[in-house]
Design a protein around this motif. Sequence first.
Motif, PDB file in Angstrom:
ATOM      1  N   SER A 167       0.824  -1.208   0.000  1.00  0.00           N
ATOM      2  CA  SER A 167       0.000   0.000   0.000  1.00  0.00           C
ATOM      3  C   SER A 167       0.860   1.260   0.000  1.00  0.00           C
ATOM      4  O   SER A 167       0.577   2.234  -0.718  1.00  0.00           O
ATOM      5  CB  SER A 167      -0.923  -0.006   1.224  1.00  0.00           C
ATOM      6  OG  SER A 167      -1.697   1.169   1.276  1.00  0.00           O
ATOM      7  N   ILE A 168       1.939   1.244   0.783  1.00  0.00           N
ATOM      8  CA  ILE A 168       2.839   2.398   0.841  1.00  0.00           C
ATOM      9  C   ILE A 168       3.481   2.638  -0.525  1.00  0.00           C
ATOM     10  O   ILE A 168       3.526   3.780  -1.015  1.00  0.00           O
ATOM     11  CB  ILE A 168       3.933   2.167   1.906  1.00  0.00           C
ATOM     12  CG1 ILE A 168       3.319   2.200   3.306  1.00  0.00           C
ATOM     13  CG2 ILE A 168       5.038   3.216   1.782  1.00  0.00           C
ATOM     14  CD1 ILE A 168       4.268   1.728   4.394  1.00  0.00           C
ATOM     15  N   LEU A 169       3.950   1.593  -1.162  1.00  0.00           N
ATOM     16  CA  LEU A 169       4.598   1.744  -2.461  1.00  0.00           C
ATOM     17  C   LEU A 169       3.618   2.201  -3.529  1.00  0.00           C
ATOM     18  O   LEU A 169       3.964   2.983  -4.421  1.00  0.00           O
ATOM     19  CB  LEU A 169       5.264   0.426  -2.864  1.00  0.00           C
ATOM     20  CG  LEU A 169       6.532   0.097  -2.069  1.00  0.00           C
ATOM     21  CD1 LEU A 169       6.947  -1.349  -2.265  1.00  0.00           C
ATOM     22  CD2 LEU A 169       7.664   1.045  -2.473  1.00  0.00           C
ATOM     23  N   ASP A 170       2.383   1.726  -3.452  1.00  0.00           N
ATOM     24  CA  ASP A 170       1.358   2.151  -4.411  1.00  0.00           C
ATOM     25  C   ASP A 170       1.157   3.661  -4.358  1.00  0.00           C
ATOM     26  O   ASP A 170       0.949   4.304  -5.393  1.00  0.00           O
ATOM     27  CB  ASP A 170       0.052   1.423  -4.108  1.00  0.00           C
ATOM     28  CG  ASP A 170      -1.040   1.778  -5.104  1.00  0.00           C
ATOM     29  OD1 ASP A 170      -0.980   1.296  -6.255  1.00  0.00           O
ATOM     30  OD2 ASP A 170      -1.947   2.574  -4.746  1.00  0.00           O
ATOM     31  N   GLU A 171       1.240   4.231  -3.169  1.00  0.00           N
ATOM     32  CA  GLU A 171       1.084   5.679  -3.014  1.00  0.00           C
ATOM     33  C   GLU A 171       2.199   6.451  -3.708  1.00  0.00           C
ATOM     34  O   GLU A 171       2.054   7.635  -3.986  1.00  0.00           O
ATOM     35  CB  GLU A 171       1.057   6.040  -1.523  1.00  0.00           C
ATOM     36  CG  GLU A 171      -0.156   5.501  -0.779  1.00  0.00           C
ATOM     37  CD  GLU A 171      -0.051   5.719   0.716  1.00  0.00           C
ATOM     38  OE1 GLU A 171       0.968   6.307   1.163  1.00  0.00           O
ATOM     39  OE2 GLU A 171      -0.970   5.307   1.448  1.00  0.00           O
ATOM     40  N   HIS A 172       3.293   5.770  -3.970  1.00  0.00           N
ATOM     41  CA  HIS A 172       4.445   6.424  -4.603  1.00  0.00           C
ATOM     42  C   HIS A 172       4.633   5.991  -6.059  1.00  0.00           C
ATOM     43  O   HIS A 172       5.716   6.180  -6.637  1.00  0.00           O
ATOM     44  CB  HIS A 172       5.708   6.136  -3.800  1.00  0.00           C
ATOM     45  CG  HIS A 172       5.713   6.796  -2.451  1.00  0.00           C
ATOM     46  ND1 HIS A 172       6.126   8.093  -2.256  1.00  0.00           N
ATOM     47  CD2 HIS A 172       5.305   6.349  -1.232  1.00  0.00           C
ATOM     48  CE1 HIS A 172       6.008   8.418  -0.979  1.00  0.00           C
ATOM     49  NE2 HIS A 172       5.508   7.375  -0.337  1.00  0.00           N
ATOM     50  N   GLY A 173       3.601   5.424  -6.648  1.00  0.00           N
ATOM     51  CA  GLY A 173       3.659   5.091  -8.068  1.00  0.00           C
ATOM     52  C   GLY A 173       4.353   3.805  -8.395  1.00  0.00           C
ATOM     53  O   GLY A 173       4.744   3.578  -9.550  1.00  0.00           O
ATOM     54  N   LEU A 174       4.520   2.924  -7.399  1.00  0.00           N
ATOM     55  CA  LEU A 174       5.195   1.647  -7.601  1.00  0.00           C
ATOM     56  C   LEU A 174       4.244   0.511  -7.241  1.00  0.00           C
ATOM     57  O   LEU A 174       3.777   0.425  -6.097  1.00  0.00           O
ATOM     58  CB  LEU A 174       6.455   1.564  -6.737  1.00  0.00           C
ATOM     59  CG  LEU A 174       7.551   2.581  -7.083  1.00  0.00           C
ATOM     60  CD1 LEU A 174       8.576   2.667  -5.963  1.00  0.00           C
ATOM     61  CD2 LEU A 174       8.228   2.220  -8.407  1.00  0.00           C
ATOM     62  N   SER A 225       5.732  -0.198 -12.988  1.00  0.00           N
ATOM     63  CA  SER A 225       5.378   1.219 -13.014  1.00  0.00           C
ATOM     64  C   SER A 225       3.860   1.379 -12.969  1.00  0.00           C
ATOM     65  O   SER A 225       3.147   0.910 -13.864  1.00  0.00           O
ATOM     66  CB  SER A 225       5.928   1.870 -14.287  1.00  0.00           C
ATOM     67  OG  SER A 225       5.371   3.158 -14.463  1.00  0.00           O
ATOM     68  N   LYS A 226       3.370   2.021 -11.933  1.00  0.00           N
ATOM     69  CA  LYS A 226       1.928   2.270 -11.828  1.00  0.00           C
ATOM     70  C   LYS A 226       1.454   3.159 -12.981  1.00  0.00           C
ATOM     71  O   LYS A 226       0.369   2.962 -13.535  1.00  0.00           O
ATOM     72  CB  LYS A 226       1.612   2.926 -10.481  1.00  0.00           C
ATOM     73  CG  LYS A 226       0.130   3.131 -10.207  1.00  0.00           C
ATOM     74  CD  LYS A 226      -0.094   3.723  -8.821  1.00  0.00           C
ATOM     75  CE  LYS A 226      -1.581   3.943  -8.556  1.00  0.00           C
ATOM     76  NZ  LYS A 226      -1.807   4.526  -7.192  1.00  0.00           N
ATOM     77  N   THR A 227       2.285   4.110 -13.353  1.00  0.00           N
ATOM     78  CA  THR A 227       1.966   5.000 -14.473  1.00  0.00           C
ATOM     79  C   THR A 227       1.795   4.210 -15.763  1.00  0.00           C
ATOM     80  O   THR A 227       0.841   4.412 -16.523  1.00  0.00           O
ATOM     81  CB  THR A 227       3.094   6.038 -14.656  1.00  0.00           C
ATOM     82  OG1 THR A 227       3.153   6.876 -13.505  1.00  0.00           O
ATOM     83  CG2 THR A 227       2.855   6.893 -15.895  1.00  0.00           C
ATOM     84  N   TRP A 228       2.722   3.296 -16.011  1.00  0.00           N
ATOM     85  CA  TRP A 228       2.646   2.493 -17.230  1.00  0.00           C
ATOM     86  C   TRP A 228       1.454   1.545 -17.208  1.00  0.00           C
ATOM     87  O   TRP A 228       0.706   1.443 -18.182  1.00  0.00           O
ATOM     88  CB  TRP A 228       3.944   1.704 -17.411  1.00  0.00           C
ATOM     89  CG  TRP A 228       3.913   0.787 -18.590  1.00  0.00           C
ATOM     90  CD1 TRP A 228       3.877   1.139 -19.908  1.00  0.00           C
ATOM     91  CD2 TRP A 228       3.901  -0.643 -18.544  1.00  0.00           C
ATOM     92  NE1 TRP A 228       3.857   0.014 -20.697  1.00  0.00           N
ATOM     93  CE2 TRP A 228       3.861  -1.094 -19.893  1.00  0.00           C
ATOM     94  CE3 TRP A 228       3.932  -1.576 -17.525  1.00  0.00           C
ATOM     95  CZ2 TRP A 228       3.843  -2.447 -20.223  1.00  0.00           C
ATOM     96  CZ3 TRP A 228       3.920  -2.925 -17.857  1.00  0.00           C
ATOM     97  CH2 TRP A 228       3.873  -3.351 -19.187  1.00  0.00           C
ATOM     98  N   LEU A 229       1.250   0.872 -16.095  1.00  0.00           N
ATOM     99  CA  LEU A 229       0.125  -0.060 -15.988  1.00  0.00           C
ATOM    100  C   LEU A 229      -1.208   0.624 -16.215  1.00  0.00           C
ATOM    101  O   LEU A 229      -2.133   0.045 -16.810  1.00  0.00           O
ATOM    102  CB  LEU A 229       0.128  -0.730 -14.611  1.00  0.00           C
ATOM    103  CG  LEU A 229       1.185  -1.797 -14.341  1.00  0.00           C
ATOM    104  CD1 LEU A 229       1.095  -2.255 -12.891  1.00  0.00           C
ATOM    105  CD2 LEU A 229       1.032  -2.988 -15.286  1.00  0.00           C
ATOM    106  N   ALA A 230      -1.316   1.859 -15.754  1.00  0.00           N
ATOM    107  CA  ALA A 230      -2.591   2.587 -15.884  1.00  0.00           C
ATOM    108  C   ALA A 230      -2.988   2.800 -17.334  1.00  0.00           C
ATOM    109  O   ALA A 230      -4.181   2.960 -17.647  1.00  0.00           O
ATOM    110  CB  ALA A 230      -2.506   3.930 -15.168  1.00  0.00           C
TER     111      ALA A 230
END
Length: 335
Positions: free
Chosen positions: A142-149, A253-258
């Motif tokens: 959850s912590i990493l998700d908040e930082h885009g990972l 990368s959360k950005t890429w996955l999105a």
Amino acid sequence: MNRRSLLTSACTVAGTVGLALVTGCGESEGGGGTDGPVAVQLGEPVKGNSPMVVAENFFGTQVNALTGGKYTVEVKPGGALGDDNRVTEMVRTGQVAFCKTLLANLTAYDKRLGVVNLPYVFRGQGSCLEAIRGELGRRCTSILDEHGLTVLAFFYGGDRNVYNRLRQIYTPADLKGMRIRVPQNIVSIDMVNALGAMAVPLATNDIASALEQRLVDGAENSAVFYATEQHAQYARYFSWTRHQHTVDVLLASKTWLAGLPAKDRDAIMQAGVLTRDEQLRLWTAATFDQVAAADAQGAWTNEVDSTAFRKTLAPMLREHRGTFGDLASLLPELG
């Protein structure tokens, strides 16, 4: 002293936040397109002969299969894309799709992520796995998700031990005056300093050259890492301190996955779950052969006075516990 066996891219990824990645063939990272599969990269600091890299290639195979061939994952070992911190930031900003790094290396994003790096807080492999596959792992995710990972899997990288070129280590007093390489996180730095040595934080892919040039006297890591990186040729004395358990994390990368279709995101997440189990199997299976290789290189090993190590590190452990808040209560030896 008794000698004992250790057995017991053709193209560069570029991009910016909010934009699609540019991949090896000039295709957009957003989908398969009509010109063939989308090529993406996975940054890895260790050498290609590590079971970690084998697991990452397995991940790539699963991604390709589960997406119907839409994506190919090229693993780039040996720090080819840069050191851990640089590559992780490239993943966070969407310049690279995947990477694997030590969880404790991510404290730049949130200092609580160093909690698993505290010394002597797990009772063994099973204790560590239970924690990172349970509430502790969910909180870190959850912590990493908040930082885009986005966490795809936690990998187990074995217990960590000290090795050096000067002498066998039995008690902390034997470490006095040694320069010991540590990962780039405050817990590891303070731990080695508390043991009487001088901590030298370096990126993973810089360890071998530092040992060869005698910029450091030793390092601390798992027996498999010691073997696959061939560090016995520079630091023959390997002491079973078992002071920490390595927790690595496979990140996307959360950005890429999105920017991907939902079914592709789901497939990649599924590939991560499958790889988690395969990595543990590969690590376990490779341990015998890899540490035998270190023995053949001339490694000398010994057990240590673990009680003395625990006692020496107790004040440091108490000092750092408050840093991690309620996450510390999720550790088996601190709960």
